[in-house]
Design an enzyme around this catalytic site. Structure first.
Site: not given
Ligand code: AMP
Length: 290
Positions: A41, A152, A154
């Site tokens: 994040h 990326q 997701d």
């Molecule tokens: P989430 O809190 O899991 O919904 O993720 C929020 C955002 O962070 C989404 O756009 C995810 O794709 C991104 N994200 C989650 N994990 C990673 C990671 N390891 N590297 C980069 N972006 C991430």
């Protein structure tokens, strides 16, 4: 802005603040998250801050994207730590709405991105991407960002959000950024907190397997089924604790299976390991690790 971070939970207040920023000609970036922030994040936030004048991060565990029996109730939360991390990352507005405000009684409107939402994860999580597209659309309308940054990791989500923004003429630039990984290659994820030490150790194989498939492709194998079978085989041998939901090689934009596999194809995998559902992907291209 550099005036400290504002924490706003009111939807109307957040919208008012963001509209003011937009009206004053400053460039606004949004990073939507479900909280329990990690370095993945933070990397999105750093990029967003560098490319905008004001950074908004939303923190909302969106009930609409969890199916019955999924992990909504036990999704990890730590607001205090998230506030600290967001402050350090230079967030200007931390938007922490309540589910009751976003989905009040009588709520009836849903955003459905057809086709793209039924492949891959959509097959195993019916309604998931409808929930995602709806909340992201609502965030776009509430916060009116010029650009919105997604990970990326997701990949399917990113493609769906791009399609939605285009289809609904939402004036936002959707940016995808590379996956941040632990030392052993495991993609960072809030859900990694579910893994036992033993599972955590084994979980590095999720990405190791994808990297191996990439090597096989770069060495000349282009049969989709052959490569998918190799990956399944790799997981059977190296991740016997896990249940594979799917392994697929798809076109990175359309998410349709690609035959033969070509540069720019995307290898994707989803596995259940203990209480965690892990997803990861890799672009099958020289020098590019997504
Ligand atoms: P989430 O809190 O899991 O919904 O993720 C929020 C955002 O962070 C989404 O756009 C995810 O794709 C991104 N994200 C989650 N994990 C990673 C990671 N390891 N590297 C980069 N972006 C991430």
């Amino acid at each position: 802005m550099g005036m400290g971070m504002q924490i706003i939970s009111s939807c109307t207040q957040a919208q008012k603040s963001c509209l003011e920023v937009r009206g004053s000609g400053r460039k606004l970036a949004l990073v939507p998250t479900m909280g329990f922030l990690h370095a993945g994040h933070e990397s999105l936030m750093h990029w967003a801050r560098k490319h905008s004048d004001l950074l908004v991060v939303s923190l909302f565990v969106n009930p609409a994207q969890f199916g019955p029996g999924e992990d909504l109730a036990r999704y990890p939360r730590d607001l205090e730590r998230d506030v600290q991390k967001a402050g350090k990352a230079g967030v200007d507005i931390l938007f922490t709405p309540e589910a009751e405000d976003l989905y009040p009684p009588g709520y009836a409107t849903w955003v459905e991105v057809e086709g793209l939402s039924s492949a891959l994860c959509g097959r195993f999580r019916p309604g998931h991407f409808r929930g995602v597209a709806t909340i992201v659309c609502k965030m776009f309308n509430l916060l009116c960002p010029h650009l919105a940054v997604f990970g990326q990791k997701d990949w399917q989500q990113l493609v769906i959000i791009r399609r939605m923004a285009r289809d609904l003429n939402i004036p936002v630039q959707v940016v995808g950024r590379p996956t941040l990984r632990e030392q052993d290659g495991l993609a960072m994820s809030s859900r990694n907190a579910y893994l036992s030490p033993e599972e955590r150790k084994a979980a590095s194989h999720v990405f190791q397997g994808l990297k191996q498939i990439r090597e096989e492709f770069l060495a000349g194998k282009t049969g989709r089924e052959e490569l998918e079978n190799l990956l399944r085989e790799y997981y059977r041998e190296n991740l016997p604790l896990a249940a594979v939901e799917y392994v697929r090689i798809v076109d990175a934009q359309t998410l349709e299976p690609t035959d033969p596999v070509r540069p720019g194809s995307l290898a994707v995998a989803a596995l259940k390991l203990g209480k965690a559902r892990l997803i990861d992907n890799i672009l099958l291209q020289e020098g590019v690790i997504s």
